[in-house]
Design a protein around this motif. Structure first.
Motif, PDB file in Angstrom:
ATOM      1  N   PRO A 181       0.801  -1.168   0.159  1.00 34.90           N
ATOM      2  CA  PRO A 181       0.059  -0.029   0.051  1.00 34.90           C
ATOM      3  C   PRO A 181       0.872   1.168   0.151  1.00 34.90           C
ATOM      4  O   PRO A 181       2.056   1.331   0.373  1.00 34.90           O
ATOM      5  CB  PRO A 181      -0.747   0.022   1.249  1.00 34.90           C
ATOM      6  N   LEU A 207      -0.357   2.724   5.028  1.00 36.04           N
ATOM      7  CA  LEU A 207       0.095   1.853   5.937  1.00 36.04           C
ATOM      8  C   LEU A 207       0.292   2.514   7.150  1.00 36.04           C
ATOM      9  O   LEU A 207       0.413   1.855   8.260  1.00 36.04           O
ATOM     10  CB  LEU A 207       1.198   1.197   5.292  1.00 36.04           C
ATOM     11  N   PHE A 211      -4.588  -5.148   4.322  1.00 34.97           N
ATOM     12  CA  PHE A 211      -3.268  -4.828   3.748  1.00 34.97           C
ATOM     13  C   PHE A 211      -2.441  -5.945   3.122  1.00 34.97           C
ATOM     14  O   PHE A 211      -1.046  -5.646   2.817  1.00 34.97           O
ATOM     15  CB  PHE A 211      -2.391  -4.427   4.818  1.00 34.97           C
ATOM     16  N   GLY A 231      -3.001  -4.394  -0.524  1.00 38.78           N
ATOM     17  CA  GLY A 231      -3.334  -2.982   0.248  1.00 38.78           C
ATOM     18  C   GLY A 231      -3.638  -2.011  -0.906  1.00 38.78           C
ATOM     19  O   GLY A 231      -2.956  -1.015  -1.099  1.00 38.78           O
ATOM     20  N   TYR A 236      -8.083  -1.862   1.566  1.00 37.96           N
ATOM     21  CA  TYR A 236      -7.558  -1.295   2.804  1.00 37.96           C
ATOM     22  C   TYR A 236      -8.825  -0.235   3.406  1.00 37.96           C
ATOM     23  O   TYR A 236      -8.899  -0.277   4.589  1.00 37.96           O
ATOM     24  CB  TYR A 236      -6.508  -0.399   2.685  1.00 37.96           C
TER      25      TYR A 236
END
Length: 636
Positions: A249, A254, A300, A303, A308
């Motif tokens: 991601p 994140l 994730f 992601g 997400y």
């Protein structure tokens, strides 16, 4: 005295009006929440839509889930997608109403337990701006409502909640296996805990257990499913999804997710001694911690923006579960104090979506005009994927599979769909799954025709590394008879032959490599397959379990010294990858070279543009630095 009496009456009257206004506001809020929840999905083309269409076709053609059809979604998966073709429309409506009823009951219970104006404002923000209670992540919703009713029974001993979470635990398995397996295990733990700790009425527990078993017997006997194979293969798909489908991601997204996790875990650790003093609190926070872990993995591992948001939408509700059901006033107070901070962090990710009136109008229109809209959507999409008439005439009513992934060809063209078990090649994440597809094509039930198309290569995968054994099956048992074009996809039509060619396999090199080492591969006109025991290191295994694996890439060098880099799916590496045939246009377009693929099949896999060297690229911390590689020639 009279003045005091008048003041009391006035205050009582005002309080009554405030309560009435609040109740009216709650009713309006609930109406807003119900209306934007879509009932049905219309048919569309595309990679993601194709697996939804495949679910419908599996039910239409009475394929057995677990053997004929391997996927995480089960025979009731259409309840989650809302795709009503070949399905019972009323069952979809009832399922949606069940979700809505649970959501409204949660809002009502939350409203009763929010006492100050500030608490009600924060609760309102969660419910309206983060409308998780009626979102598209149905598997996570089922998990959430299961926990809600388990915790509700723990505090209030309601037989209704016992029956609801028992039903969810059972039905979820037939909707989607990964969540169903988890909820089935948690159901068993819950019933055992309730009985041993004498929580509630033991007859309630027996009633829940009876409902769980009874529903299983009913569904197992009425649906086309081999439950043992369904669970076993689904576990394989879920496990190796980690290796095949992960996407890193955006760093900011994140980071915010990790901060939220740290915030919640910090509250739990701060009160750990208090939690450990009561079995009910241990039970509650065990479930909360597991839900938090699964939410993080759900959001994730892959992601991207399709996954997400589920984490960010659900997290405030996880905190609200703690607030509503913990027996500790300290934890209850502290977790609610953290909610504004969590909401602020979520707002930075831009996943909030308030529902406006035009949304509601669209949803009502969708429900009222579904039959008309369904036909219009079908006709519109058919024009995009209409197969060449000569190809349709050739296939007729005989059985067909689509390779690698665009199942919409079969759906919209009304083909007699006879798929391999893992119906989209990129989902055959392991040797076991790939071999199941190969076995289908080599069996008596193999499809009469296979329509191969270019495009739909995901996540920088090399064309023949997904479903790698299937290319051998096409060479052994099928022949090319026609080609065509749809939009930007080129097609090859294969027809099954009466006989089967035998594969000759010989190992020609067995050596040891290191990460970053360039290796000149053996030169041969035949197909050259490579397998390896490259594996994750201990830190890499831990990272894979907690988050996602580190990417492993293979750099290919062709005869003109051009280099292309592709993602390796680690489980498939162990079973062998076709390594010496360059079948891509270039490293930028990431698409199949149709002419090269045509030549490959026309010459039994021999000849063609060659790969002459390879190099494994991955951070050394996460994988073992030295590993074995073997090279095998395959020829017909």
């Amino acid at each position: 005295m009279e003045k005091k009496s008048v003041t009391v009456k006035l205050a009582t009257s005002l309080k009554g009006k405030e309560d009435l206004i609040e109740k009216i506001g709650l009713i309006v809020l609930m109406g807003f929440l119900i209306i934007p929840y879509p009932l049905f999905m219309l048919p569309e083309t595309g990679l993601d839509n194709s697996w939804i269409l495949a679910l419908a076709l599996a039910n239409q053609f009475q394929l057995e889930f677990g053997t004929d059809f391997i996927f995480t979604y089960g025979p009731l998966g259409y309840l989650a997608t809302g795709f009503a073709h070949f399905q019972d429309v009323y069952s979809i409506v009832l399922f949606r109403l069940f979700i809505i009823a649970n959501g409204l009951f949660f809002v009502y219970h939350l409203y009763k337990n929010l006492h100050s104006t500030l608490q009600k404002i924060i609760g309102l923000l969660c419910v309206v701006l983060l409308n998780f209670l009626f979102c598209q992540y149905v598997d996570i919703l089922l998990y959430f409502y299961f926990l809600f009713h388990v915790f509700y029974y723990l505090r209030h001993k309601s037989i209704i909640s016992m029956l609801v979470f028992s039903a969810i635990a059972c039905v979820s398995l037939y909707v989607k296996a990964n969540v169903g397996i988890v909820l089935s295990l948690l159901f068993a733990i819950t019933i055992i805990y309730f009985l041993l700790d004498k929580i509630g009425n033991k007859f309630h527990a027996l009633a829940g257990l009876g409902l769980f078993i009874g529903l299983h017997v009913l569904l197992d006997t009425t649906l086309k499913i081999d439950i043992k194979a369904y669970i076993g293969n689904a576990l394989d798909v879920v496990n190796y999804y980690n290796d095949a489908m992960f996407i890193v991601p955006r760093p900011g997204v994140l980071t915010i997710a990790i901060l939220i996790v740290v915030t919640l875990v910090s509250v739990m650790l701060f009160h750990l001694r208090e939690i450990l003093q009561k079995r009910a609190e241990i039970f509650l926070f065990f479930n909360i911690a597991l839900f938090l872990y699964i939410l993080f993995k759900y959001g994730f591992v892959r992601g991207d923006s399709g996954h997400y948001p589920a984490f960010f939408l659900a997290i405030p509700y996880l905190a609200l579960l703690i607030y509503l059901f913990t027996g500790s006033l300290n934890i209850r107070s502290n977790i609610f104090k953290m909610l504004p901070l969590i909401l602020i962090m979520i707002s930075l990710v831009k996943v909030t979506k308030p529902h406006f009136v035009n949304d509601a109008v669209d949803i009502v229109r969708n429900a009222m005009t579904f039959k008309t809209e369904k036909k219009k959507a079908f006709d519109d999409n058919l024009s995009k994927v209409k197969l060449p008439q000569a190809m349709l005439d050739r296939v007729g009513k005989k059985s067909v599979d689509i390779m690698p992934s665009e199942v919409s060809f079969a759906f919209f063209n009304g083909l007699n769909y006879n798929p391999r078990p893992v119906m989209q090649s990129y989902s055959a994440y392991s040797s076991k799954l790939s071999q199941a597809n190969y076995a289908k094509y080599m069996s008596a039930s193999a499809p009469d025709y296979v329509i191969y198309h270019t495009g739909d290569l995901i996540d920088n995968h090399f064309a023949t590394w997904d479903d790698q054994h299937l290319y051998l099956a096409l060479l052994q048992r099928y022949r090319m008879i026609d080609t065509g074009t749809i939009d930007d996809k080129k097609l090859i039509l294969f027809e099954k032959e009466a006989g089967t060619k035998t594969i000759q396999k010989h190992m020609i090199l067995d050596t040891v490599m290191e990460l970053g080492q360039h290796l000149a591969i053996p030169k041969t006109d035949k197909m050259l397959f490579m397998d390896s025991d490259l594996s994750y290191s201990i830190p890499g295994t831990i990272k894979r379990f907690l988050y996602q694996p580190s990417p492993v890439k293979l750099e290919l060098t062709d005869g003109e010294q051009k280099k292309s880099t592709f993602k390796i799916v680690m489980p498939l590496l162990k079973s062998g990858l076709l390594i010496n045939k360059s079948l891509h246009l270039d490293n930028e377009k990431k698409d199949v070279d149709f002419n090269a693929m045509h030549y490959f099949f026309d010459n039994d896999g021999n000849g063609g543009s060659e790969i002459i060297g390879i190099k494994f690229i991955t951070p050394g911390l996460w994988t073992k630095k030295k590993f074995r590689v073997r090279f095998w020639t395959y020829s017909l």
